[in-house]
Design a protein around this motif. Structure first.
Motif, PDB file in Angstrom:
ATOM      1  N   ASN A 197       9.427   1.443 -13.181  1.00  0.00           N
ATOM      2  CA  ASN A 197      10.435   2.485 -13.158  1.00  0.00           C
ATOM      3  C   ASN A 197      10.668   3.191 -11.778  1.00  0.00           C
ATOM      4  O   ASN A 197      11.539   4.166 -11.401  1.00  0.00           O
ATOM      5  CB  ASN A 197      10.468   3.283 -14.536  1.00  0.00           C
ATOM      6  N   GLY A 198       9.736   2.794 -10.758  1.00  0.00           N
ATOM      7  CA  GLY A 198       9.453   3.463  -9.622  1.00  0.00           C
ATOM      8  C   GLY A 198       8.932   4.913  -9.548  1.00  0.00           C
ATOM      9  O   GLY A 198       9.131   5.745  -8.616  1.00  0.00           O
ATOM     10  N   VAL A 199       8.027   5.061 -10.679  1.00  0.00           N
ATOM     11  CA  VAL A 199       7.302   6.187 -10.723  1.00  0.00           C
ATOM     12  C   VAL A 199       5.869   5.811 -10.445  1.00  0.00           C
ATOM     13  O   VAL A 199       5.128   5.097 -11.252  1.00  0.00           O
ATOM     14  CB  VAL A 199       7.245   6.756 -12.047  1.00  0.00           C
ATOM     15  N   PHE A 200       5.121   6.209  -8.995  1.00  0.00           N
ATOM     16  CA  PHE A 200       4.144   5.902  -8.788  1.00  0.00           C
ATOM     17  C   PHE A 200       3.274   7.191  -9.467  1.00  0.00           C
ATOM     18  O   PHE A 200       3.330   8.098  -9.549  1.00  0.00           O
ATOM     19  CB  PHE A 200       3.770   6.144  -7.337  1.00  0.00           C
ATOM     20  N   TRP A 201       1.939   6.307  -9.898  1.00  0.00           N
ATOM     21  CA  TRP A 201       1.100   7.454 -10.739  1.00  0.00           C
ATOM     22  C   TRP A 201       0.918   8.756 -10.259  1.00  0.00           C
ATOM     23  O   TRP A 201       0.661   9.683 -11.160  1.00  0.00           O
ATOM     24  CB  TRP A 201      -0.091   6.581 -11.051  1.00  0.00           C
ATOM     25  N   ILE A 202       0.728   8.963  -9.069  1.00  0.00           N
ATOM     26  CA  ILE A 202       0.263  10.206  -8.362  1.00  0.00           C
ATOM     27  C   ILE A 202       1.737  11.368  -8.610  1.00  0.00           C
ATOM     28  O   ILE A 202       1.154  12.387  -8.605  1.00  0.00           O
ATOM     29  CB  ILE A 202      -0.104  10.307  -7.103  1.00  0.00           C
ATOM     30  N   ARG A 232       0.819  -1.238  -0.061  1.00  0.00           N
ATOM     31  CA  ARG A 232       0.030  -0.028   0.044  1.00  0.00           C
ATOM     32  C   ARG A 232       0.880   1.059   0.121  1.00  0.00           C
ATOM     33  O   ARG A 232       1.897   1.290   0.557  1.00  0.00           O
ATOM     34  CB  ARG A 232      -0.729   0.061   1.163  1.00  0.00           C
ATOM     35  N   TYR A 233       0.268   2.193  -0.633  1.00  0.00           N
ATOM     36  CA  TYR A 233       1.085   3.612  -0.708  1.00  0.00           C
ATOM     37  C   TYR A 233       0.989   4.268   0.807  1.00  0.00           C
ATOM     38  O   TYR A 233      -0.060   4.031   1.327  1.00  0.00           O
ATOM     39  CB  TYR A 233       0.220   4.673  -1.761  1.00  0.00           C
ATOM     40  N   PRO A 234       2.066   4.584   1.461  1.00  0.00           N
ATOM     41  CA  PRO A 234       3.124   5.159   0.888  1.00  0.00           C
ATOM     42  C   PRO A 234       4.468   4.368   0.845  1.00  0.00           C
ATOM     43  O   PRO A 234       5.473   4.871   0.984  1.00  0.00           O
ATOM     44  CB  PRO A 234       3.415   6.473   1.446  1.00  0.00           C
ATOM     45  N   ASP A 235       4.296   2.882   0.745  1.00  0.00           N
ATOM     46  CA  ASP A 235       5.141   2.206   1.212  1.00  0.00           C
ATOM     47  C   ASP A 235       6.587   2.420   0.025  1.00  0.00           C
ATOM     48  O   ASP A 235       6.259   2.461  -1.096  1.00  0.00           O
ATOM     49  CB  ASP A 235       4.808   0.658   0.804  1.00  0.00           C
ATOM     50  N   MET A 273      -3.515   2.126  -3.865  1.00  0.00           N
ATOM     51  CA  MET A 273      -4.055   3.137  -3.395  1.00  0.00           C
ATOM     52  C   MET A 273      -5.404   3.158  -3.748  1.00  0.00           C
ATOM     53  O   MET A 273      -6.137   4.120  -4.391  1.00  0.00           O
ATOM     54  CB  MET A 273      -3.259   4.400  -4.106  1.00  0.00           C
ATOM     55  N   PRO A 274      -6.172   2.046  -3.310  1.00  0.00           N
ATOM     56  CA  PRO A 274      -7.787   2.121  -3.827  1.00  0.00           C
ATOM     57  C   PRO A 274      -8.459   3.001  -3.113  1.00  0.00           C
ATOM     58  O   PRO A 274      -8.377   3.637  -2.120  1.00  0.00           O
ATOM     59  CB  PRO A 274      -8.072   0.684  -3.059  1.00  0.00           C
TER      60      PRO A 274
END
Length: 165
Positions: free
Chosen positions: A139-144, A8-11, A94-95
């Motif tokens: 690539n380690g880029v979370f969508w937000i 889960r975000y922000p892991d 991040m549901p």
């Protein structure tokens, strides 16, 4: 097939680049199968190995009931159209929250199939958006991170409130 726990975000593991797959074997098939099962349970339409805490470049998408699920190993974008589209995105990590993200309307990716054979695929619309979204995650880029700082902060607050529920 096993439903695995979703990171889960922000892991911080969601911000790490995943490692290339070098061995195409039964363990990789099992991972792909577990990813599909986990994604369906979430529910979601796309998932990566990092979403379940495994740092490997594996993506599973299930966008079309006719085509069924597809597994992409070591995917890379090799061409992107200059035309852009806005599409609402979210994440199994991040549901409950989503927002519009600007992406290329069409992309061509190179990848390996589950047996290690080199493949290319050109896609548009939702599939192109999903390819870009999941390759970002690898690539380690979370969508937000694709949102403005203000939109991102608001979305994170909304997610935290939902999580406290």
């Amino acid at each position: 097939m096993t439903i695995r726990p979703i990171v889960r975000y922000p892991d911080p593991r969601l911000a790490l680049p995943a490692q290339p797959v070098t061995v195409f074997d039964g363990a990789l098939r099992e991972l792909a199968s577990d990813l599909l099962e986990t994604m369906h349970a979430a529910p979601g339409i796309g998932i990566t190995a990092p979403h379940i805490g495994i740092s490997l470049r594996v993506v599973v998408l299930d966008l079309d009931p006719v085509d069924g699920a597809r597994t992409y190993v070591n995917p890379e974008i090799i061409w992107a159209s200059p035309e852009m589209i806005l599409h609402q995105e979210g994440s199994v990590s991040m549901p409950g929250v989503n927002d519009d993200i600007r992406r290329h309307a069409r992309v061509r990716i190179g990848y390996r199939d589950i047996d290690g054979n080199a493949q290319t695929e050109e896609s548009g619309g939702l599939r192109a958006v999903c390819h870009q979204h999941e390759i970002d995650q690898l690539n380690g880029v979370f969508w937000i991170q694709r949102l403005s700082r203000l939109k991102r902060e608001r979305l994170v607050k909304r997610f935290e409130k939902l999580s406290r529920g």
